[in-house]
Design an enzyme around this catalytic site. Structure first.
Site, PDB file in Angstrom:
ATOM      1  NE  ARG A  58      -2.462  -1.415   3.380  1.00 37.20           N
ATOM      2  CZ  ARG A  58      -2.160  -2.631   3.854  1.00 37.20           C
ATOM      3  NH1 ARG A  58      -2.420  -3.700   3.137  1.00 37.20           N
ATOM      4  NH2 ARG A  58      -1.610  -2.768   5.034  1.00 37.20           N
ATOM      5  CD  GLU A  95       0.424  -9.112  18.815  1.00 39.24           C
ATOM      6  OE1 GLU A  95      -0.029  -8.735  17.726  1.00 39.24           O
ATOM      7  OE2 GLU A  95      -0.265  -9.342  19.813  1.00 39.24           O
TER       8      GLU A  95
END
Ligand code: AMP
Length: 170
Positions: A58, A95
């Site tokens: 993006r 994460e």
């Protein structure tokens, strides 16, 4: 004057539970909103830039437009095994686990001034990895620029050595 914020769609629990995904496709679909966004981004970035980096995927949309308007070259930074030539690679923590990004070894020349662009600044790990790729090539990061900054994730804390600009803050 259109309100750019209203072209960002919040998608709950994508790609996993607990995440509110900032979907920029309604913005991309509206020519006036695109134009206005580009004008606003151009006001906040340095004019003297040799290369603009867009981060897959993006970051490519406004990255290429910024490059064209700044009279700079465009460089894609991509996920592993997408670029055909020799690459510099940088691995960063997620994460759970790690991820990597790659850039062609000859994309940035030593001493070049580089603007890094992506759609969203979240924890800052992605942008930090890309800044390291630039530095591996001998380039200078003049600014990190984002459409959207998720301030509560404190990405700026990881990016203290760099100038940062973002259009919409949440
Ligand atoms: P980070 O490394 O945590 O700063 O994450 C930044 C990257 O993940 C960018 O390339 C974004 O496109 C994507 N990203 C992270 N969080 C979101 C979100 N809430 N909505 C859309 N994209 C996101």
């Amino acid at each position: 004057m259109k309100n750019i914020e209203k072209y960002i769609r919040n998608v709950k629990d994508f790609p996993k539970p607990g995440i509110i995904f900032k979907d920029i496709t309604p913005l991309l679909a509206d020519p006036e909103a695109m134009k206005m966004t580009l004008e606003e981004l151009l006001k906040m970035v340095p004019k003297d830039v040799d290369k603009v980096i867009g981060i897959e995927a993006r970051g490519f949309f406004f990255g290429t437009l910024l490059a064209e308007h700044l009279n700079a070259g465009f460089v894609p930074v991509r996920k592993p095994n997408k670029l055909p030539y020799q690459v510099h690679s940088e691995t960063y923590d997620l994460e759970y686990g790690t991820d990597s990004l790659e850039m062609h070894i000859d994309a940035i020349k030593p001493g070049e001034k580089v603007l890094i662009h992506d759609d969203v600044l979240a924890t800052g790990g992605t942008a930090e990895a890309v800044a390291k790729l630039v530095e591996k090539s001998g380039g200078k990061v003049v600014m990190l620029n984002f459409l959207i900054e998720l301030e509560f994730l404190k990405g700026r804390d990881k990016l203290k050595n760099y100038k940062i600009s973002s259009l919409l803050k949440y």
